[in-house]
Design a protein around this motif. Structure first.
Motif, PDB file in Angstrom:
ATOM      1  N   ASP A 156       0.831  -1.208   0.000  1.00 52.57           N
ATOM      2  CA  ASP A 156       0.000   0.000   0.000  1.00 52.57           C
ATOM      3  C   ASP A 156       0.866   1.259   0.000  1.00 52.57           C
ATOM      4  O   ASP A 156       0.661   2.186  -0.794  1.00 52.57           O
ATOM      5  CB  ASP A 156      -0.917  -0.039   1.234  1.00 52.57           C
ATOM      6  CG  ASP A 156      -1.983   1.040   1.229  1.00 52.57           C
ATOM      7  OD1 ASP A 156      -1.638   2.218   1.454  1.00 52.57           O
ATOM      8  OD2 ASP A 156      -3.168   0.723   1.005  1.00 52.57           O
ATOM      9  N   VAL A 166      -4.626   3.562  -4.626  1.00 51.41           N
ATOM     10  CA  VAL A 166      -5.017   2.271  -4.061  1.00 51.41           C
ATOM     11  C   VAL A 166      -6.510   2.312  -3.763  1.00 51.41           C
ATOM     12  O   VAL A 166      -6.970   3.094  -2.941  1.00 51.41           O
ATOM     13  CB  VAL A 166      -4.218   1.955  -2.774  1.00 51.41           C
ATOM     14  CG1 VAL A 166      -4.685   0.634  -2.165  1.00 51.41           C
ATOM     15  CG2 VAL A 166      -2.723   1.914  -3.062  1.00 51.41           C
ATOM     16  N   HIS A 169      -8.201  -3.014  -0.151  1.00 52.43           N
ATOM     17  CA  HIS A 169      -7.618  -4.332   0.094  1.00 52.43           C
ATOM     18  C   HIS A 169      -8.712  -5.373   0.251  1.00 52.43           C
ATOM     19  O   HIS A 169      -9.821  -5.072   0.712  1.00 52.43           O
ATOM     20  CB  HIS A 169      -6.811  -4.329   1.402  1.00 52.43           C
ATOM     21  CG  HIS A 169      -5.604  -3.454   1.387  1.00 52.43           C
ATOM     22  ND1 HIS A 169      -4.320  -3.952   1.392  1.00 52.43           N
ATOM     23  CD2 HIS A 169      -5.478  -2.099   1.377  1.00 52.43           C
ATOM     24  CE1 HIS A 169      -3.465  -2.943   1.398  1.00 52.43           C
ATOM     25  NE2 HIS A 169      -4.141  -1.811   1.395  1.00 52.43           N
ATOM     26  N   SER A 194      -5.565   2.487   5.258  1.00 52.79           N
ATOM     27  CA  SER A 194      -6.178   2.253   3.958  1.00 52.79           C
ATOM     28  C   SER A 194      -7.608   1.755   4.133  1.00 52.79           C
ATOM     29  O   SER A 194      -8.192   1.872   5.211  1.00 52.79           O
ATOM     30  CB  SER A 194      -5.328   1.251   3.154  1.00 52.79           C
ATOM     31  OG  SER A 194      -5.694   1.244   1.792  1.00 52.79           O
TER      32      SER A 194
END
Length: 351
Positions: A156, A166, A169, A194
């Protein structure tokens, strides 16, 4: 211009399974979906086309040749054959294919290499290609232990340092004993940095290879049980112990392959009285007839290989299930795993 979603992760993370699930979910939502694998692993004797590419071409009905869908095949010793002089040509080849696969698509799924750094010496690693494509990256991580989280965060940060967006996930193939830790510890830690879009539990029918895949990887001879090669293998046990300690150990492992020497009839017979999917006999030594008779009664395939035990283990160590075109049961499982465990609405919002 289509939305470009680059699936990035390490070998065994389940990128292809996620690609299958996302492709079907996006199609269900009315999007035209295409697929691109810029680099496929090469070097397997007799195999000219990547299995994942064959699968996705058929699944999505892509009317393009394989060499467009996956234009470059990498190997561990590629630099010895002069590819360093072709860096510009390779990049141009990949970008040309990329342009063709974007046509008539709303979403282009790009599947990364076994490791994001592969082919960085040729300037066609996953980080570089994601930037060249203007892609958003979805990081796929198989959760094994704390280092898995470290890997996800490192990727990341690497992407963000290169100004690559990004999307988020997915924690994939999470074993049941790790689910609570993943939700309670890994998820909050990742979300400090993230976005987590899904936690997908492991499903053995998707992740576990079949006896036939073991037999093909080992180029072994099937002595009995040819009709049972579709059984799944969830664990591998090396039969080097004595019988007294073997039985309790063998009972603990379900749907296993037992690898042992062909001269260990005592251990082979003991294994056949437990949950065993296959017997793999090493060293080219044929077993006693009693082993073959009992295996036939139990519907357990017996595979003879000519490698020693160590070489045999090395060949199957990283083996995982290869989903084949037309395997509707497994394809639908992949679809349901993604649909039921990922925030698809949020993902579509972010890409």
């Amino acid at each position: 211009m289509p939305k470009i979603l680059y699936l990035m992760g390490s070998a065994g993370s389940g990128k292809t399974v996620v690609a299958i699930g996302l492709a079907k979910v996006f199609q269900e939502a009315g999007f035209r979906v295409s697929y691109f694998k810029p680099k496929s692993k090469g070097g397997e004797p007799g195999k000219r086309v990547d299995d994942d590419v064959v699968l996705m071409k058929e699944l999505l009905g892509l009317n393009l040749p394989y060499e467009i869908i996956s234009p470059f095949r990498y190997r561990p010793y590629l630099l010895t054959v002069g590819h360093t002089k072709r860096t510009g040509q390779l990049k141009s080849l990949i970008l040309t294919s990329f342009d063709k696969l974007q046509e008539n698509a709303d979403i282009l799924l790009v599947e990364g290499s076994n490791e994001p750094y592969i082919s960085s010496s040729l300037e066609i690693d996953d980080y570089t290609l994601a930037a060249d494509f203007g892609a958003r990256v979805l990081i796929i991580t198989k959760i094994i232990n704390d280092f898995s989280l470290d890997s996800a965060i490192f990727k990341d940060e690497m992407l963000k340092n290169k100004n690559i967006e990004v999307t988020g996930h997915i924690f994939n193939n999470v074993r049941r004993p790790l689910l609570d830790k993943t939700r309670g510890i890994y998820q909050p830690l990742l979300e400090e940095k993230s976005i987590l879009l899904g936690i997908i539990p492991e499903h053995t029918l998707i992740t576990s290879p079949t006896v036939q895949e073991f037999q093909q990887a080992l180029n072994g001879e099937v002595l009995v049980g040819e009709n049972c090669l579709d059984r799944i293998i969830e664990d591998v046990v090396v039969g080097s112990m004595n019988i007294d300690s073997a039985l309790s150990y063998l009972r603990r492992c379900l749907n296993k392959a037992v690898i042992t020497g062909g001269d260990r009839s005592d251990l082979a017979l003991t294994a056949l009285e437990t949950s065993t999917s296959a017997l793999i006999l090493t060293g080219g030594l044929y077993p006693d007839v009693s082993v073959l008779t009992r295996a036939e009664e139990k519907n357990v395939p017996v595979i003879l290989v000519y490698d020693d035990t160590y070489a045999t283990i090395e060949k199957v160590h990283h083996l995982s299930r290869q989903i084949k075109p037309g395997d509707e049961k497994i394809i639908n499982l992949a679809y349901n795993q993604v649909k039921n465990n990922c925030d698809i609405a949020k993902l579509l919002e972010l890409i």
